[in-house]
Enzyme design. Sequence first.
Site, PDB file in Angstrom:
ATOM      1  N   TRP A 105       0.625  -1.106  -0.412  1.00 48.87           N
ATOM      2  CA  TRP A 105       0.009  -0.338   0.201  1.00 48.87           C
ATOM      3  C   TRP A 105       0.957   0.915   0.545  1.00 48.87           C
ATOM      4  O   TRP A 105       0.334   2.366  -0.346  1.00 48.87           O
ATOM      5  CB  TRP A 105      -0.896  -0.142   1.266  1.00 48.87           C
ATOM      6  CG  TRP A 105      -2.238  -1.153   0.985  1.00 48.87           C
ATOM      7  CD1 TRP A 105      -2.632  -1.796   1.449  1.00 48.87           C
ATOM      8  CD2 TRP A 105      -2.793  -0.964  -0.057  1.00 48.87           C
ATOM      9  NE1 TRP A 105      -3.847  -2.880   0.827  1.00 48.87           N
ATOM     10  CE2 TRP A 105      -4.040  -1.833  -0.106  1.00 48.87           C
ATOM     11  CE3 TRP A 105      -3.753   0.423  -1.711  1.00 48.87           C
ATOM     12  CZ2 TRP A 105      -5.177  -2.344  -1.240  1.00 48.87           C
ATOM     13  CZ3 TRP A 105      -4.441  -0.412  -2.118  1.00 48.87           C
ATOM     14  CH2 TRP A 105      -5.325  -1.337  -1.837  1.00 48.87           C
ATOM     15  N   ASP A 175      -1.214   7.065   6.881  1.00 51.32           N
ATOM     16  CA  ASP A 175      -2.079   6.149   6.150  1.00 51.32           C
ATOM     17  C   ASP A 175      -2.594   5.527   7.106  1.00 51.32           C
ATOM     18  O   ASP A 175      -1.942   4.142   7.340  1.00 51.32           O
ATOM     19  CB  ASP A 175      -1.758   5.426   4.706  1.00 51.32           C
ATOM     20  CG  ASP A 175      -2.748   4.914   4.493  1.00 51.32           C
ATOM     21  OD1 ASP A 175      -3.799   4.556   5.108  1.00 51.32           O
ATOM     22  OD2 ASP A 175      -2.605   3.814   2.737  1.00 51.32           O
ATOM     23  N   LYS A 199     -12.647  -0.395   6.893  1.00 49.13           N
ATOM     24  CA  LYS A 199     -11.851  -1.599   7.466  1.00 49.13           C
ATOM     25  C   LYS A 199     -12.224  -1.697   9.314  1.00 49.13           C
ATOM     26  O   LYS A 199     -12.771  -2.321   9.266  1.00 49.13           O
ATOM     27  CB  LYS A 199     -10.558  -1.517   7.557  1.00 49.13           C
ATOM     28  CG  LYS A 199      -9.886  -1.654   6.519  1.00 49.13           C
ATOM     29  CD  LYS A 199      -8.610  -1.544   5.743  1.00 49.13           C
ATOM     30  CE  LYS A 199      -8.036  -1.391   4.469  1.00 49.13           C
ATOM     31  NZ  LYS A 199      -8.605  -2.876   3.926  1.00 49.13           N
TER      32      LYS A 199
END
Length: 363
Positions: A105, A175, A199
């Site tokens: 990511w 992030d 999430k």
Amino acid sequence: MKALSSIYNFCAGPAMLPKAVMEQAQSQFLNWQGSGCSSMELSHRSTEFISIAEQAEQDLRELLHIPQTYAVLFMHGGGRGQFSAVPMNLLQPGETAQYVVSGMWSKNAIAEAKKFGHIEVLDIQTQKNELSAIDAPQTWNIHSNATYLHYCPNETIDGIEIFEDLDIDCPVVADMSSTILSRKIDVEKYDLIYAGAQKNIGPAGLAIVIVKKSLLNRAVEQCPDILNYTLQAEYDSMLSTPPTYSWYLSGLVFSWLRQLGGLDEVERLNKEKATMLYNFIDESRFYHNRVDPAYRSRMNVPFILQDEKLDKAFLVESEKAGLLALKGHRIVGGMRASIYNAMPIEGVKALIEFMYQFEKENR
């Protein structure tokens, strides 16, 4: 398929939501607090929805102890939208940002950021005793004159988590899509935190941005209004119609977390769940986790079977047992159990019992 109460969803995202939250949303779906409308039908300008929005922000601020020197934004586009928004809001022409690579990511964030400015990459990935690991944060070659440092504390694909809050001279951007609200953090160690909702917060499509107000008014001229932090802060995240139902559901999750006992209790439960699963894997010769224990994610537990020829059978049988979405990411293969806040400890126990029986039958 098993009865609904016995199904556990281990998907990395969109992830399961707390059962109590889903039941509350269901009870209010057609008629929110006697209004005669669903919360998703309320005008975002109405006093009813503004009360939802204000309560959600207040609960989030209390959970994370967010000072008033930070703006809290509820934005479109999920976490990936922020890959673009961050450099367009913070990186002026001629400036340099540093981006840390700790997994897939963070690599994606770098690829997007390079479209908007000069990016210097710090690759901290390493191996320790043939296990995936990262270099300790105090060894990172961080430049104090960088406009900001961007990193991803939890890599969902790689199963790597960085637990230390960084203490450095330049602004820190994190992030936190897959780790926010899973444990306590010191918000004031960060200058900008962003997180996709799907999430630990709510449904996909929403992004939460927590940004120091002193970093506003830096957006480049080409920054689209919808991604402009300064405009979003000025309009209380309602420059355009926001993703209202996702905002509403996220607010229910924040309230649920507070009722659970806040992040002290949430972190205790997450440690317990992760420790239980990792201990079982470590004690088995049939399953294996390939991440150094110091950096194992509490949220995403990847593991492989000793014989990959059994992978398909494992997935078929686990789904029959009501254990869903255990297939690992296509890039790394194997299995992955995502055990976010909404996953009850009973779900982890059910997974371990299944893994034990599957090993017993296939050794």
